[in-house]
Design an enzyme around this catalytic site. Structure first.
Site, mmCIF file in Angstrom:
data_model
loop_
_atom_site.group_PDB
_atom_site.id
_atom_site.type_symbol
_atom_site.label_atom_id
_atom_site.label_comp_id
_atom_site.label_asym_id
_atom_site.label_seq_id
_atom_site.Cartn_x
_atom_site.Cartn_y
_atom_site.Cartn_z
ATOM 1 N N MET A 40 -12.045 5.437 -0.075
ATOM 2 C CA MET A 40 -12.628 5.721 1.153
ATOM 3 C C MET A 40 -13.258 7.222 1.061
ATOM 4 O O MET A 40 -12.535 8.324 1.585
ATOM 5 C CB MET A 40 -11.564 6.070 2.180
ATOM 6 C CG MET A 40 -11.150 4.249 2.761
ATOM 7 S SD MET A 40 -9.476 4.073 3.275
ATOM 8 C CE MET A 40 -8.423 4.324 1.885
ATOM 9 N N ASP A 82 -7.017 -5.505 4.916
ATOM 10 C CA ASP A 82 -6.387 -4.361 4.753
ATOM 11 C C ASP A 82 -6.251 -3.541 6.081
ATOM 12 O O ASP A 82 -7.402 -3.077 6.615
ATOM 13 C CB ASP A 82 -7.121 -3.403 3.690
ATOM 14 C CG ASP A 82 -6.426 -1.953 3.596
ATOM 15 O OD1 ASP A 82 -5.215 -1.796 3.903
ATOM 16 O OD2 ASP A 82 -7.235 -1.356 2.899
ATOM 17 N N GLY A 83 -5.160 -3.263 6.552
ATOM 18 C CA GLY A 83 -4.907 -2.437 7.811
ATOM 19 C C GLY A 83 -4.175 -3.486 8.832
ATOM 20 O O GLY A 83 -4.732 -4.491 9.300
ATOM 21 N N GLY A 84 -3.059 -2.819 9.393
ATOM 22 C CA GLY A 84 -2.331 -3.539 10.504
ATOM 23 C C GLY A 84 -1.695 -4.945 10.119
ATOM 24 O O GLY A 84 -1.376 -5.614 11.150
ATOM 25 N N GLY A 139 -8.256 5.367 7.435
ATOM 26 C CA GLY A 139 -7.750 6.790 7.533
ATOM 27 C C GLY A 139 -6.318 6.823 7.848
ATOM 28 O O GLY A 139 -5.993 7.659 7.137
ATOM 29 N N PHE A 140 -5.728 6.064 8.469
ATOM 30 C CA PHE A 140 -4.325 6.207 8.709
ATOM 31 C C PHE A 140 -3.566 4.631 8.592
ATOM 32 O O PHE A 140 -4.162 3.600 9.072
ATOM 33 C CB PHE A 140 -3.956 6.885 10.044
ATOM 34 C CG PHE A 140 -4.676 8.112 10.317
ATOM 35 C CD1 PHE A 140 -3.948 9.114 9.918
ATOM 36 C CD2 PHE A 140 -5.817 7.971 10.772
ATOM 37 C CE1 PHE A 140 -4.642 10.271 9.749
ATOM 38 C CE2 PHE A 140 -6.552 9.368 10.876
ATOM 39 C CZ PHE A 140 -5.964 10.721 10.502
ATOM 40 N N ASP A 168 -4.692 4.138 -1.780
ATOM 41 C CA ASP A 168 -5.646 4.478 -0.870
ATOM 42 C C ASP A 168 -6.146 5.947 -1.066
ATOM 43 O O ASP A 168 -5.185 6.915 -1.501
ATOM 44 C CB ASP A 168 -5.209 4.683 0.632
ATOM 45 C CG ASP A 168 -5.130 3.245 0.999
ATOM 46 O OD1 ASP A 168 -5.931 2.298 1.123
ATOM 47 O OD2 ASP A 168 -3.884 2.856 1.752
ATOM 48 N N MET A 199 -11.664 -4.691 6.412
ATOM 49 C CA MET A 199 -10.699 -3.678 6.914
ATOM 50 C C MET A 199 -10.322 -4.521 8.462
ATOM 51 O O MET A 199 -11.023 -4.837 9.014
ATOM 52 C CB MET A 199 -11.257 -2.071 7.308
ATOM 53 C CG MET A 199 -11.670 -1.705 6.043
ATOM 54 S SD MET A 199 -10.176 -1.374 4.958
ATOM 55 C CE MET A 199 -9.088 -0.532 6.074
ATOM 56 N N GLY A 205 -0.110 2.298 9.960
ATOM 57 C CA GLY A 205 0.480 1.997 11.023
ATOM 58 C C GLY A 205 -0.350 1.767 12.376
ATOM 59 O O GLY A 205 -0.006 1.911 13.435
ATOM 60 N N HIS A 249 -1.457 -1.221 -3.857
ATOM 61 C CA HIS A 249 -2.701 -0.687 -3.194
ATOM 62 C C HIS A 249 -2.817 0.795 -3.087
ATOM 63 O O HIS A 249 -1.713 1.307 -2.719
ATOM 64 C CB HIS A 249 -2.909 -1.219 -1.832
ATOM 65 C CG HIS A 249 -4.188 -0.997 -1.186
ATOM 66 N ND1 HIS A 249 -5.621 -1.745 -1.481
ATOM 67 C CD2 HIS A 249 -4.406 -0.197 -0.210
ATOM 68 C CE1 HIS A 249 -6.400 -1.435 -0.661
ATOM 69 N NE2 HIS A 249 -5.584 -0.425 -0.008
ATOM 70 N N HIS A 253 -8.587 1.820 -3.380
ATOM 71 C CA HIS A 253 -9.525 1.689 -2.521
ATOM 72 C C HIS A 253 -9.959 3.180 -2.019
ATOM 73 O O HIS A 253 -9.183 4.307 -1.339
ATOM 74 C CB HIS A 253 -8.613 1.352 -1.055
ATOM 75 C CG HIS A 253 -9.475 1.002 -0.047
ATOM 76 N ND1 HIS A 253 -8.728 0.938 1.355
ATOM 77 C CD2 HIS A 253 -10.638 1.107 0.366
ATOM 78 C CE1 HIS A 253 -9.488 0.687 2.487
ATOM 79 N NE2 HIS A 253 -10.866 1.183 1.772
ATOM 80 N N SER A 282 0.738 -1.343 -0.103
ATOM 81 C CA SER A 282 0.088 0.022 0.059
ATOM 82 C C SER A 282 0.874 1.275 0.026
ATOM 83 O O SER A 282 1.585 1.539 0.992
ATOM 84 C CB SER A 282 -0.980 -0.202 1.146
ATOM 85 O OG SER A 282 -1.543 1.100 1.386
ATOM 86 N N SER A 325 2.769 0.050 6.354
ATOM 87 C CA SER A 325 3.814 0.313 7.318
ATOM 88 C C SER A 325 4.807 -0.556 7.565
ATOM 89 O O SER A 325 5.950 -0.474 7.550
ATOM 90 C CB SER A 325 3.159 0.840 8.583
ATOM 91 O OG SER A 325 2.240 0.113 9.152
ATOM 92 N N MET A 359 -8.573 9.078 0.265
ATOM 93 C CA MET A 359 -9.392 9.609 1.140
ATOM 94 C C MET A 359 -9.598 10.938 0.963
ATOM 95 O O MET A 359 -9.033 11.815 0.361
ATOM 96 C CB MET A 359 -8.385 9.507 2.157
ATOM 97 C CG MET A 359 -7.827 8.027 2.660
ATOM 98 S SD MET A 359 -6.752 8.111 4.084
ATOM 99 C CE MET A 359 -6.436 6.581 4.191
HETATM 100 C C1 DX5 Z 1 -6.207 2.517 5.780
HETATM 101 C C2 DX5 Z 1 -5.705 2.247 4.688
HETATM 102 C C3 DX5 Z 1 -4.674 1.082 4.325
HETATM 103 C C4 DX5 Z 1 -3.310 1.426 4.907
HETATM 104 C C5 DX5 Z 1 -2.894 0.412 5.574
HETATM 105 O O1 DX5 Z 1 -7.035 3.355 6.015
HETATM 106 O O2 DX5 Z 1 -6.876 1.714 3.919
HETATM 107 O O3 DX5 Z 1 -4.699 0.359 3.065
HETATM 108 O O4 DX5 Z 1 -2.389 1.928 3.855
HETATM 109 O O5 DX5 Z 1 -1.721 0.684 6.424
HETATM 110 P P1 DX5 Z 1 -1.046 -0.133 7.402
HETATM 111 O O6 DX5 Z 1 -0.707 -1.666 6.574
HETATM 112 O O7 DX5 Z 1 0.268 0.399 7.863
HETATM 113 O O8 DX5 Z 1 -1.896 -0.549 8.381
HETATM 114 ZN ZN ZN Z 2 -6.621 0.715 1.822
#
Ligand code: DX5
Ligand code: ZN
Length: 218
Positions: free
Chosen positions: A70, A173-175, A143-144, A34, A138, A146, A32, A68, A7, A196, A36
């Site tokens: 958002m 997606d995420g974490g 939104g962020f 993102d 998700m 990390g 990927h 993606h 991402s 991240s 927003m």
């Molecule tokens: C979060 C995004 C993710 C983000 C994941 O809102 O949709 O795609 O880039 O970031 P990590 O892998 O750091 O959680």
């Molecule tokens: Zn994403």
């Protein structure tokens, strides 16, 4: 074949031209992006022009761009991003007409995905199944990058895998990082998005390769 999808949210925008080809060399094939709007999520990023640039780098090597969205009411944005995307996901929470949006994504020539926030009941995906190519489950509230992975996501992935036809791919997606990539794969994830854990590492290519190895062994 499962795929780890870098991402670009956490990549260095001044080094896309170096980091993207290095990851392509290492075998990455889905990137990927993102998007927003500062409304659906409290952050603003990744417009059409940077996506166009990324698509140029990725597609010339046979890779795919996964956008993606958002954003609230993403109908218009589908048309803006489709020329630079191979896959587009929209959030089920962002529009009262997700079924229509999925048709719009396919009509624009992209694979259609529905993204669901951690607090959204899984059953919402079922009436959409006929128009779905993938579900983006998700692992954090979007939104962020990390953020910490929400552990209950693993059970949600398992339930989605049981519920959905095998023709629908499952994305998480995420974490996602070394601590949970294998678990997410074992619970049915086909596309593992990671920002991240890849770009925050001293050597993003090595971090990507490590995730791929963990996913393959799961
Ligand atoms: C979060 C995004 C993710 C983000 C994941 O809102 O949709 O795609 O880039 O970031 P990590 O892998 O750091 O959680
Ligand atoms: Zn994403």
């Amino acid at each position: 074949m499962p795929a780890v999808c870098p991402s670009l949210m956490s990549a260095d925008p001044l080094r896309f031209g170096e980091q993207v080809p290095a990851l392509l060399d290492a075998g990455a094939c889905v990137f990927h992006v993102d998007v927003m709007d500062g409304r659906f999520v409290p952050n603003l990023m990744m417009g059409t022009e940077i996506t166009r640039g990324i698509a140029g780098l990725v597609r010339e090597r046979g890779g795919r761009v996964d956008v993606h969205l958002m954003v609230e009411r993403p109908g218009d944005a589908i048309g803006w991003f489709a020329p630079h995307a191979d896959m587009i996901s929209v959030h089920v929470e962002a529009d009262p007409h997700p079924h229509q949006l999925l048709g719009q994504i396919r009509a624009a020539g992209c694979l259609a995905g529905i993204a669901i926030n951690p607090g959204t009941p899984l059953e919402v995906v079922m009436p959409l199944a006929e128009r779905l190519d993938y579900v983006n489950c998700m692992g954090v509230n979007p939104g962020f990058s990390g953020q910490s992975f929400i552990p209950g996501t693993l059970a949600r992935l398992r339930a989605l895998r049981d519920m959905l036809p095998t023709t629908v791919a499952l994305q998480v997606d995420g974490g996602i990082g070394p601590a949970n990539a294998a678990d997410a794969r074992a619970c049915g994830a086909d596309l593992l998005v990671s920002a991240s854990a890849i770009f925050g590492a001293p050597d993003p290519v090595a971090a990507y390769a490590d995730l791929v190895e963990r996913v393959a062994a799961a």
